[in-house]
Design an enzyme around this catalytic site. Sequence first.
Site, PDB file in Angstrom:
ATOM      1  N   TYR A   1       0.294  -1.669 -12.079  1.00 57.60           N
ATOM      2  CA  TYR A   1      -0.927  -1.741 -12.498  1.00 57.60           C
ATOM      3  C   TYR A   1      -1.081  -1.114 -13.736  1.00 57.60           C
ATOM      4  CZ  TYR A   1      -1.137  -2.730  -7.426  1.00 57.60           C
ATOM      5  OH  TYR A   1      -0.885  -3.348  -6.521  1.00 57.60           O
TER       6      TYR A   1
ATOM      7  N   GLU B   1       4.073  -6.608   1.984  1.00 59.94           N
ATOM      8  CA  GLU B   1       3.607  -7.192   0.529  1.00 59.94           C
ATOM      9  C   GLU B   1       3.650  -5.722  -0.493  1.00 59.94           C
ATOM     10  OE1 GLU B   1      -0.479  -8.508   1.278  1.00 59.94           O
ATOM     11  OE2 GLU B   1       0.156 -10.225   2.217  1.00 59.94           O
TER      12      GLU B   1
ATOM     13  N   ARG C   1      -5.791   3.152 -15.283  1.00 63.99           N
ATOM     14  CA  ARG C   1      -5.677   4.172 -14.381  1.00 63.99           C
ATOM     15  C   ARG C   1      -6.198   5.482 -14.326  1.00 63.99           C
ATOM     16  NH1 ARG C   1      -2.369   5.276 -11.281  1.00 63.99           N
ATOM     17  NH2 ARG C   1      -3.080   4.606  -9.370  1.00 63.99           N
TER      18      ARG C   1
ATOM     19  N   CYS D   1     -13.472   4.052 -28.167  1.00 62.01           N
ATOM     20  CA  CYS D   1     -14.903   4.914 -28.461  1.00 62.01           C
ATOM     21  C   CYS D   1     -15.627   5.056 -27.166  1.00 62.01           C
ATOM     22  CB  CYS D   1     -15.512   3.987 -29.341  1.00 62.01           C
ATOM     23  SG  CYS D   1     -14.686   3.823 -31.042  1.00 62.01           S
TER      24      CYS D   1
ATOM     25  N   GLY E   1       0.804  -1.312  -0.066  1.00 59.49           N
ATOM     26  CA  GLY E   1      -0.227   0.102  -0.187  1.00 59.49           C
ATOM     27  C   GLY E   1       0.792   1.410   0.080  1.00 59.49           C
TER      28      GLY E   1
ATOM     29  N   GLY F   1       3.839  -3.606  -3.521  1.00 59.37           N
ATOM     30  CA  GLY F   1       3.527  -3.721  -4.911  1.00 59.37           C
ATOM     31  C   GLY F   1       4.156  -2.589  -5.848  1.00 59.37           C
ATOM     32  N   ARG F   2       3.155  -1.561  -5.808  1.00 59.01           N
ATOM     33  CA  ARG F   2       3.426  -0.339  -6.738  1.00 59.01           C
ATOM     34  C   ARG F   2       4.900   0.472  -6.196  1.00 59.01           C
ATOM     35  NH1 ARG F   2      -1.072   3.028  -7.988  1.00 59.01           N
ATOM     36  NH2 ARG F   2      -2.035   1.974  -6.188  1.00 59.01           N
TER      37      ARG F   2
ATOM     38  N   TYR G   1      -9.474   5.334 -11.997  1.00 63.07           N
ATOM     39  CA  TYR G   1      -9.334   6.261 -10.595  1.00 63.07           C
ATOM     40  C   TYR G   1      -8.990   7.724 -10.759  1.00 63.07           C
ATOM     41  CZ  TYR G   1      -7.779   1.250 -10.132  1.00 63.07           C
ATOM     42  OH  TYR G   1      -7.431  -0.053 -10.142  1.00 63.07           O
TER      43      TYR G   1
END
Length: 405
Positions: free
Chosen positions: A380, A281, A320, A351, A243, A283-284, A324
């Site tokens: 992501y 954990e 993304r 489209c 996170g 990720g980003r 978001y």
Amino acid sequence: MAFCFEKDQLVIASEGFLSVTMQSIVQEIGKPTYVYDLDEVVRRLKHLSGAFTENTTIHYAMKANSHPEILKAVAQLGLGVDVVSEGEIRLALKAGVDPGKVVFSGVGKSKSEIRHAIEVGIRQINVESVGELRRIGEMAGSLKKVCNVAFRMNPDVDPDTHPYIKTGFRDNKFGMDESALPELEEVLKANSEYVHLTGLTLHIGSQIRELESFLDAIQKTLPIWDHLKEQGYPLETFDIGGGVGISYTEENPESDYALIAEYGAAVNKLLGDRAIELQVEPGRVVVGRSGVLLTEVQYIKQTPYKNFAIVNSGMHHLMRPSLYSAYHRVEPIEKYTDRPSMVYDIVGPICESSDVIGHDRSLPRLEEEQWLAIRDAGAYGFCMANTYNAHELPEEVVVSEGRKL
Ligand code: LLP
């Protein structure tokens, strides 16, 4: 120094090696391409490994980017992975990750996924519901194989991030409330031969740059750890999830490194003298800034209201911004200092009017067939890409030590 400009060219620079220009990749491939800087990925993994207590295992959250070269690097560093499907378990093991360093998260694990996880002997399943624990009991019993589980708690915190990627608030589908503990303990008792509770786990959301919420979540969960220990459960691991967010605006990534260091020190302090194997954990923060998406301007379309730069990557290649309202810097891969600045909406070919990479971007005047880099797209990005409108998926190139792998 990862991605930077050298002589007006966007390059991947790695100390002691020749820089690789984005121009050379465009010339070779000529299609929308994700480019990853593997050396920066490794630097970040090493920094994370050193930021927490000595007894810490980093489980890279491979949902962020599961390119085989990245997974291979994770395996070679002796690190683990956090997975959320049987497919991810298979990819990780194929890349050489030790099954004993795989943790399995997610609210919807199927019977066959649980069976596979137990058969290959992963480190632990992070349990998200009473029903899932029952299912694990059945599967482990029928296979006659021990399965370690960790309870994922929902600490009811509300971090500062996009609502779609908050996971530790009481309204979210993730984790379990303390009130589920009596039922969980009953299921554990009924399955005590093959299901062993070895830890607790948390994950409160993604792209979080304020540490208070992480620390609050840990602080709220440690009493549950202490309580279960007192009950005689041989708990070993405390998994604080991923996170940690990245800066999507600064050219210099140093603030990510500083945030990780600050987080590590604060967590170590919170754990006190408890004998805990810490699990993290990320990720980003490992891959986000280590990737760009190269895309070509197809048309410049000027209306009385807007200037559009229509490029050949859109929400199908990088979801993304549409999903978001995420901000990604967009820059020409070659700097043109002599061109006047103009304001563009950078949009894709899909489209839908949601297909926007960036609104109102001020850039040196763009021209058709010019290539742009959508920055900080390593997390992501490709893994969420799709073939909507029957378009092709983007290409992927990994660069390490001055060469393309
Ligand atoms: N652990 C668990 C259980 C997770 O669900 C996630 C991410 C992570 C770790 C890694 O979180 P990170 O360190 O990457 O923040 N697609 C969204 C992000 C979704 C995150 C899902 N879970 C985006 O593009 O922002």
